[in-house]
Design a protein around this motif. Structure first.
Motif, PDB file in Angstrom:
ATOM      1  N   UNK A 544       0.826  -1.209   0.000  1.00  0.00           N
ATOM      2  CA  UNK A 544       0.000   0.000   0.000  1.00  0.00           C
ATOM      3  C   UNK A 544       0.859   1.258   0.000  1.00  0.00           C
ATOM      4  N   UNK A 554       3.564  10.077  -9.728  1.00  0.00           N
ATOM      5  CA  UNK A 554       3.145  10.166 -11.126  1.00  0.00           C
ATOM      6  C   UNK A 554       2.106  11.280 -11.313  1.00  0.00           C
ATOM      7  N   UNK A 558       2.129  15.059 -13.676  1.00  0.00           N
ATOM      8  CA  UNK A 558       1.104  15.131 -14.716  1.00  0.00           C
ATOM      9  C   UNK A 558       0.121  16.271 -14.433  1.00  0.00           C
ATOM     10  N   UNK A 603      -1.628   3.612 -24.423  1.00  0.00           N
ATOM     11  CA  UNK A 603      -0.900   4.783 -23.957  1.00  0.00           C
ATOM     12  C   UNK A 603       0.566   4.736 -24.314  1.00  0.00           C
ATOM     13  N   UNK A 781       4.556  12.951 -20.717  1.00  0.00           N
ATOM     14  CA  UNK A 781       4.671  11.771 -19.830  1.00  0.00           C
ATOM     15  C   UNK A 781       6.069  11.642 -19.234  1.00  0.00           C
ATOM     16  N   UNK A 784       6.746  12.293 -15.332  1.00  0.00           N
ATOM     17  CA  UNK A 784       6.143  11.224 -14.515  1.00  0.00           C
ATOM     18  C   UNK A 784       6.857   9.910 -14.745  1.00  0.00           C
TER      19      UNK A 784
ATOM     20  N   UNK B  24      -7.091  -2.121  -6.564  1.00  0.00           N
ATOM     21  CA  UNK B  24      -6.012  -1.900  -5.600  1.00  0.00           C
ATOM     22  C   UNK B  24      -6.413  -2.286  -4.189  1.00  0.00           C
ATOM     23  N   UNK B  25      -7.681  -2.178  -3.879  1.00  0.00           N
ATOM     24  CA  UNK B  25      -8.147  -2.570  -2.549  1.00  0.00           C
ATOM     25  C   UNK B  25      -8.590  -4.024  -2.525  1.00  0.00           C
ATOM     26  N   UNK B 205       8.174  -3.018 -16.274  1.00  0.00           N
ATOM     27  CA  UNK B 205       7.821  -1.912 -15.364  1.00  0.00           C
ATOM     28  C   UNK B 205       7.634  -0.615 -16.144  1.00  0.00           C
ATOM     29  N   UNK B 209       4.295   1.346 -16.259  1.00  0.00           N
ATOM     30  CA  UNK B 209       4.337   2.733 -15.766  1.00  0.00           C
ATOM     31  C   UNK B 209       3.809   3.701 -16.829  1.00  0.00           C
ATOM     32  N   UNK B 212       0.095   3.462 -16.882  1.00  0.00           N
ATOM     33  CA  UNK B 212      -0.487   4.142 -15.725  1.00  0.00           C
ATOM     34  C   UNK B 212      -0.432   5.661 -15.920  1.00  0.00           C
ATOM     35  N   UNK B 213       0.678   6.109 -16.428  1.00  0.00           N
ATOM     36  CA  UNK B 213       0.795   7.554 -16.661  1.00  0.00           C
ATOM     37  C   UNK B 213      -0.252   8.009 -17.672  1.00  0.00           C
ATOM     38  N   UNK B 214      -0.438   7.235 -18.718  1.00  0.00           N
ATOM     39  CA  UNK B 214      -1.424   7.617 -19.725  1.00  0.00           C
ATOM     40  C   UNK B 214      -2.828   7.653 -19.133  1.00  0.00           C
ATOM     41  N   UNK B 215      -3.142   6.696 -18.279  1.00  0.00           N
ATOM     42  CA  UNK B 215      -4.483   6.676 -17.688  1.00  0.00           C
ATOM     43  C   UNK B 215      -4.680   7.861 -16.730  1.00  0.00           C
ATOM     44  N   UNK B 216      -3.668   8.114 -15.916  1.00  0.00           N
ATOM     45  CA  UNK B 216      -3.797   9.244 -14.990  1.00  0.00           C
ATOM     46  C   UNK B 216      -3.835  10.561 -15.765  1.00  0.00           C
TER      47      UNK B 216
END
Lengths: 818, 226
Positions: A544, A554, A558, A603, A781, A784, B24-25, B205, B209, B212-216
């Motif tokens: 976590x 990240x 951004x 992405x 990008x 990040x 994630x949870x 990774x 990564x 994840x960056x693209x989604x955020x």
């Protein structure tokens, strides 16, 4: 003389060592070897077989019982007629009823022994006198209700029933006449006795009677014992084996008590004895007089011409008496138990098939006519005063009656083959008694006889402990018979089975052992915990924490659109190769682009591919043709054109063409590389692709200006490289891959199989530097991405150092403890 | 209020992104809903794609509008398809083996031939030619770099192959071990393998990564735009 062997064919004497008769060449020595081992004959002194005749009644078939009932009725009527006409005796037997001569006599009950009384159900009366006259009498088997009484009397009672009944003086006189005729041929030729039997007698009996007439007189007329003792037959004519038997019998008589000797000597053969003993007759049977009449005429007729088998058997009966003498005690015991005996059963079914008679079969086979006569006279000679039992020398009568019956063959169905062959053997083949004087010792019995003895003894032992089984057989050859199969352990269930509790009956110790076993089994099946690493116990919270750090690291760049990190400097050779391809393709040249990546990688793949395509479109305005071996590749193409390349306003069918999905995997790629027109004839709008502007003049893969594969999978890149290698020729081949597949595709660049490689966001960032920062997605990008990569490196490094520190501390602690 | 397509697609993208991030949870109904929707949409899309991209243009159209030769060539895959459909009946399933045998045989031939000509032989040749100075000069690579790269590639290849050599012999104490020389070389090979796996991990990774960056970034852009 005794060593001489008399030829059974010509009756001439031969030396004992001769195998064949010197006169007629008839075989004198038997072909078979002496029996030994299990088949060895029974030796003297061997335990005799128990004979139980008391339980024969229940096993009689119904037809026999009915016959007996009818015969009993006839006897009663005949007795009444005899009372009215005593001087007119009736025929002894009827040819229609084979057991008609087995009529019981009412007077026998007076002399019935206890064991027979138990059979008949009538209390036996004390024996009046041993010296009473005896007579051979037919005893019929009694009814079922007449059996099963106490037979605890002594052995003396065994022969009591065999004695002639006093109320029948006439019959006794007839018996005496029978014996009297042994030495008095004149009486044997009395018309009134022979007339009634001559018609029923066979020829051979008539001839026997004629022979008997030639015998010397001297036989006591009144007492059979005297007859036997005073037999005028010269001892020289008596066979040796009979002489030996006679001497043995005399010895046994002198040694035993009077009762015992009487019973032993006078005990008839088992079968006949059984029938006599089981006789429940109530009234005398005058018909039996006829049977003695023919016997009167039979006994003197001892000519050596033809002797029937049954008569030969009778000649050997005395030895069986000797054998049965030893069995009297056991026989009484068995009879007292009231259990059927197998031997008795056999004897009942076939009177000849008894143990005693079996003993006499072989001598009978060996006896010739003269020998038979001598034998018979010798028997009479060695029978002393207790000729009561000898008077029960009923096989002759029974056999006569038996042969007169119509069902004779049926009664012989159970006779063993050996005995049957002996019975059916021609008289001429029978050896002399002298020849078998040694081999047919009284106790010499064949194997099957011995086997029967053993079985009988075993069964009698079993039956002595269990009550009689009156079960009527319903099927098989024993159908209709009851109590044939003896009861005993293993044979039948004698009583109600014991009720056992269904509950498990265990002791405390057994329960403790069972519990221990359960514990052992549980321990065996229980999983053994694996030692876990203590450093991973906080992985959940650590996970976590790491997720939160990465997410923050990240999101902040951004969200803030920072540009803290500069784009990569320098161009690797692989990226440089791709850059060269993008800058060197001809103007408006057809470029084939394979979209083979998953939507999840959009992405990265768009950020890696957009700078190259932006530069290429800006510089060369190529005609792009898109095809995909991935199902979602076609729509990803549309997204790519309408997304990062939207600024170029490329129109489908004019500047670019989407061929859509190429099925078949590697085979599809191979087919498309060899003949793209046939493999992919239509575009996404279902129009002819190869007639459109982007593909104008293109018919093969080698006619494209460049081949670009955008994929996130190294396998897809390898497939395109492998399957198009021979078809594309010198067409530049560029792979835009994901960062995860770039290391796998790098060797193809080193081997110069591809012209360039753009590895993920890194490659896109490089291209943007040479594209004036367009489209700028890589730049947005990059901070990040750089922070994420730094964070990952820091976490990996920090985690490694932490683990190293932990390991060093443990080792130091371990070293200090040591 | 007019909802543009960008707004709708942006909302859907934002919603499903949040649903997927809920993993994630742990596994939860929101994540399952998103997954089931994706599976259903993908299935429908694939069915439509198969009909419009495969059956109609490559089977029906040639049979209806094609020439005789095209029809004849199309009848062969049609027959193969019919035979494969015989798998529905257990009694006629054996007929499908004909088409399956053709597919397996042709596929194996294509794969083996492609692997030999496209991967094995070129890679072996590339490893051998790592020290090719002429090739290196053609690519403007210095000799030192060529020698170093060639030596590194050769060492990595050899040591990695040695690591996968598991031949061993029984020692005097009864233990089974490889030769000491092989053990040392295998240890070097393990280093190369570790570096390769680390590189792959870094690439994985980096790819994750980037996704994840693209989604955020898309979420931020959606929020910033609306």
């Amino acid at each position: 003389m005794s060593d001489m062997i008399k030829c059974p064919s010509c009756a001439e004497n031969n030396l004992p060592d001769q195998e064949f008769c010197q006169y007629c060449q008839t075989r004198l020595q038997p072909l078979t070897d002496p029996l030994d081992g299990a088949d060895a004959p029974i030796k003297p002194g061997q335990a005799p077989t128990k004979i139980n005749t008391a339980e024969l009644e229940p096993i009689l078939p119904q037809w026999l019982r009915d016959a007996r009932d009818s015969a009993r009725k006839d006897d009663q009527q005949a007795a009444q007629q005899n009372l009215q006409q005593p001087s007119q005796p009736k025929p002894a037997s009827s040819a229609k009823d084979p057991l008609a001569g087995l009529q019981s006599q009412a007077g026998d009950e007076e002399d019935m022994p206890d064991r027979l009384a138990s059979i008949t159900g009538v209390t036996s009366k004390p024996i009046k006198s041993r010296t009473e006259s005896f007579a051979v009498r037919w005893v019929e088997l009694g009814g079922k209700d007449d059996f099963a009484k106490d037979e605890s009397d002594g052995s003396s009672s065994d022969l009591a029933g065999l004695k002639s009944s006093e109320p029948q003086p006439d019959e006794n006189n007839e018996v005496r006449d029978w014996f009297r005729n042994l030495g008095n041929p004149e009486q044997a030729q009395q018309p009134e006795q022979s007339d009634s039997t001559d018609s029923d007698l066979p020829d051979w009996l008539t001839q026997m009677a004629t022979k008997e007439n030639l015998q010397p007189e001297g036989t006591p007329p009144d007492d059979s014992a005297d007859v036997l003792d005073n037999s005028p037959v010269p001892s020289s004519d008596v066979p040796d084996w009979l002489r030996v038997l006679g001497s043995q019998n005399e010895k046994s008589k002198s040694a035993d008590s009077a009762d015992h000797s009487e019973s032993s000597v006078g005990e008839p053969p088992a079968g006949i004895m059984s029938e006599e003993a089981e006789s429940p007759s109530d009234s005398p049977k005058p018909d039996q007089d006829k049977s003695f009449e023919w016997l009167k005429s039979t006994v003197p007729a001892t000519s050596g011409e033809e002797i029937p088998d049954w008569l030969s058997n009778d000649a050997a009966v005395p030895p069986t008496f000797t054998a049965a003498e030893d069995e009297s005690a056991e026989l009484k015991d068995a009879q007292s138990n009231g259990i059927s005996d197998r031997s008795e059963t056999v004897a009942l079914q076939s009177p000849i098939h008894t143990e005693s008679e079996e003993k006499s079969i072989e001598p009978a086979q060996d006896a010739d006519t003269l020998g038979w006569l001598n034998t018979f006279q010798a028997v009479s000679a060695y029978q002393p005063e207790n000729s009561l039992a000898q008077a029960d020398f009923t096989p002759l009568d029974f056999a006569e009656d038996f042969q007169a019956s119509d069902n004779m063959d049926g009664l012989f169905t159970d006779i063993p083959d050996e005995l049957m062959s002996a019975l059916e053997a021609p008289p001429s083949s029978l050896p002399t008694a002298d020849a078998y004087s040694e081999t047919i010792a009284p106790d010499d019995q064949t194997s099957w006889v011995e086997a029967m003895r053993s079985v009988d003894s075993g069964i009698s032992k079993l039956s002595s402990n269990f009550p009689a089984d009156q079960t009527v057989e319903s099927s098989g050859v024993l159908a209709g018979l009851s109590g044939v199969l003896p009861s005993g352990p293993g044979f039948a269930q004698m009583s109600r089975p014991k009720a056992y509790s269904t509950k498990l009956q265990v002791s405390d110790e057994q329960q403790a052992q069972a519990a221990l076993l359960e514990q052992i089994l549980a321990a065996e099946t229980a999983p053994v915990p694996i030692a876990s690493f203590s450093v991973l116990r906080t992985s959940h919270s650590l996970r976590w924490f790491l997720a939160f750090i990465v997410f923050v690291m990240i999101t902040i760049p951004l969200f803030m659109r920072t540009q803290m990190f500069s784009l990569p400097v320098g161009v690797p050779m692989d990226v440089n190769g791709a850059l060269q391809v993008a800058q060197t393709i001809p103007e408006s040249a057809p470029v084939l682009v394979a979209f083979d990546y998953e939507p999840a990688r959009v992405g990265e793949m768009e950020a890696a591919a957009a700078p190259m395509f932006d530069q290429m479109i800006l510089l060369r305005h190529p005609h792009l043709t898109f095809i995909s071996t991935n199902e979602t590749g076609a729509i990803l193409v549309e997204r790519f054109i309408s997304g990062p390349l939207a600024v170029h306003n490329y129109q489908s069918g004019i500047q670019y063409l989407n061929l859509g999905y190429l099925p078949g995997g590697q085979m599809g790629i191979r087919a498309f590389a060899q003949n793209p027109r046939v493999t992919a004839p239509f575009d996404m709008s279902f129009s002819s692709a190869w007639d459109s502007i982007p593909l104008a003049g293109i018919s093969s893969l080698s006619q494209f200006a460049a081949l670009i594969v955008i994929t996130d999978d190294a396998e897809a890149a390898r497939t395109w490289i492998e399957q198009t290698e021979s078809a594309r020729g010198a067409v530049p081949f560029v792979v835009i891959s994901s960062a995860q597949s770039a290391p796998m595709i790098q060797p193809y660049y080193e081997s110069q199989q591809i012209s360039g490689l753009v590895p993920g966001l890194y490659g896109g960032a490089l291209f943007e530097q040479y594209n004036a920062g367009r489209p700028g997605s890589a730049r947005s990008y990059w901070d990040a991405y750089s922070l994420g990569m730094l964070l990952a490196m820091a976490l990996v490094l920090g985690g490694g150092l932490w683990n190293l520190a932990l390991g060093l501390r443990e080792r130091v602690a371990a070293w200090e403890t040591q | 209020m007019v909802f543009s397509s960008d707004l709708v697609t942006g909302l859907l993208s934002f919603l499903f992104t949040i649903l997927i991030f809920s993993y994630l949870i742990g596994d939860n109904p929101l994540f399952r809903i998103a997954v089931y929707i994706f599976v259903g949409v993908s299935s429908g899309y694939l069915a439509a794609l198969a009909w419009w991209q495969v059956i109609v243009p490559r089977l029906i159209y040639p049979l209806v509008y094609g020439s005789v030769l095209e029809k004849a060539f199309t009848a062969i895959p049609l027959l193969g398809a019919v035979l494969i459909l015989m798998k529905i009946s257990p009694r006629l399933a054996g007929l499908a083996r004909i088409a399956m045998a053709f597919l397996v045989g042709a596929g194996a031939a294509v794969i083996i031939a492609g692997a030999l000509s496209g991967t094995l032989l070129p890679q072996i040749a590339a490893t051998i030619n790592a020290f090719d100075l002429s090739a290196a000069s053609a690519r403007n690579i210095s000799v030192v770099e060529v020698v170093f790269n060639g030596a590194f590639i050769l060492a990595g290849t050899v040591f990695t192959l040695i690591y996968f050599h598991f031949g061993a012999s029984t020692k005097a104490d009864g233990s089974i071990r490889r030769l000491k020389l092989i053990e040392i070389n295998a240890l070097v090979g393990r280093i190369f393998i570790g570096i390769t796996l680390g590189t792959i991990f870094a690439g994985v990774y980096a790819a994750a990564l980037t996704a994840l960056i693209e989604r955020i970034s898309s979420l931020i852009n959606f929020i910033g735009n609306y």
